[in-house]
Design a protein around this motif. Structure first.
Motif, PDB file in Angstrom:
ATOM      1  N   MET A   1       8.355   8.034   7.092  1.00 35.42           N
ATOM      2  CA  MET A   1       8.954   8.678   5.941  1.00 35.42           C
ATOM      3  C   MET A   1       7.985   8.615   4.763  1.00 35.42           C
ATOM      4  SD  MET A   1      12.427   7.789   3.905  1.00 35.42           S
ATOM      5  CE  MET A   1      11.935   6.917   2.443  1.00 35.42           C
ATOM      6  N   GLY A  57      13.015  13.062   7.309  1.00 31.33           N
ATOM      7  CA  GLY A  57      13.040  11.778   6.606  1.00 31.33           C
ATOM      8  C   GLY A  57      12.165  11.746   5.361  1.00 31.33           C
ATOM      9  N   ASP A  58      11.279  12.737   5.187  1.00 30.62           N
ATOM     10  CA  ASP A  58      10.439  12.786   3.991  1.00 30.62           C
ATOM     11  C   ASP A  58      11.287  13.091   2.767  1.00 30.62           C
ATOM     12  OD1 ASP A  58       8.167  12.250   5.433  1.00 30.62           O
ATOM     13  OD2 ASP A  58       7.368  14.286   5.339  1.00 30.62           O
TER      14      ASP A  58
END
Length: 186
Positions: A1, A57-58
């Motif tokens: 992430m 997830g970033d």
């Protein structure tokens, strides 16, 4: 992430340093910045790069929502594109994130406020120009392209596309200068 920061200012003479410092303090490992209007998404290559780069997830982080854009539809489309990539958007001031349902509502309202603010700015600018014109003080914006140089290149029988390349402008700008010279406004 990854936490990816995006900083934007509208004009070349504005400073990105404050936004970049805030994004670094928030732990953004990657920060992309650009000096371009937020009125629309067109011409915002750094933002497009970030969107293309986002992975599940970033998190895309901006200091204020108007850094993403001043048009509600553009902002909502950007948020939607991030969600399609299973990424999140976080605004630092006020602190809002798309990680929760309430964040979507708040970001929609803030996007509408940013668009309204842009309309007010344009209206005040238009009123100021009209007032200056009535007082004989308005000179118009400064030319960003050397009109005389463009006309010299046209007289040298150079093509419009070549002139646009040399002058680092669009072909349409070359045509406007040519039309202005024919109408006697250049």
């Amino acid at each position: 992430m990854s936490r990816i920061g995006y900083a934007r200012v509208s004009t070349i003479d504005q400073d990105l340093d404050t936004q970049i410092a805030k994004l670094k303090a928030e732990g953004c490992g990657i920060i992309r910045s650009e000096k371009v209007s937020g009125a629309s998404r067109f011409g915002r290559a750094e933002l497009a790069t970030i969107i293309d780069f986002l992975r599940p997830g970033d998190e895309l982080v901006v200091t204020r929502l108007d850094r993403l854009g001043r048009d509600t539809r553009d902002v909502l489309n950007l948020i939607h594109e991030c969600e399609q990539r299973e990424a999140f958007v976080t605004v630092l001031d006020p602190h809002v994130s798309t990680r929760g349902d309430m964040g979507h509502i708040v970001l929609t309202v803030l996007g509408m406020v940013a668009q309204m603010e842009r309309r007010f700015i344009k209206e005040r600018q238009r009123e100021g120009i009209e007032r200056a014109k009535s007082q004989g003080a308005y000179q118009g914006g400064k030319a960003r392209i050397d009109h005389q140089r463009v006309l010299e290149l046209i007289r040298a029988e150079m093509g419009v596309s070549d002139i646009a390349g040399i002058m680092k402008c669009s072909r349409m700008q070359v045509y406007r200068i040519l039309r202005g010279s024919l109408e006697g406004t250049v």
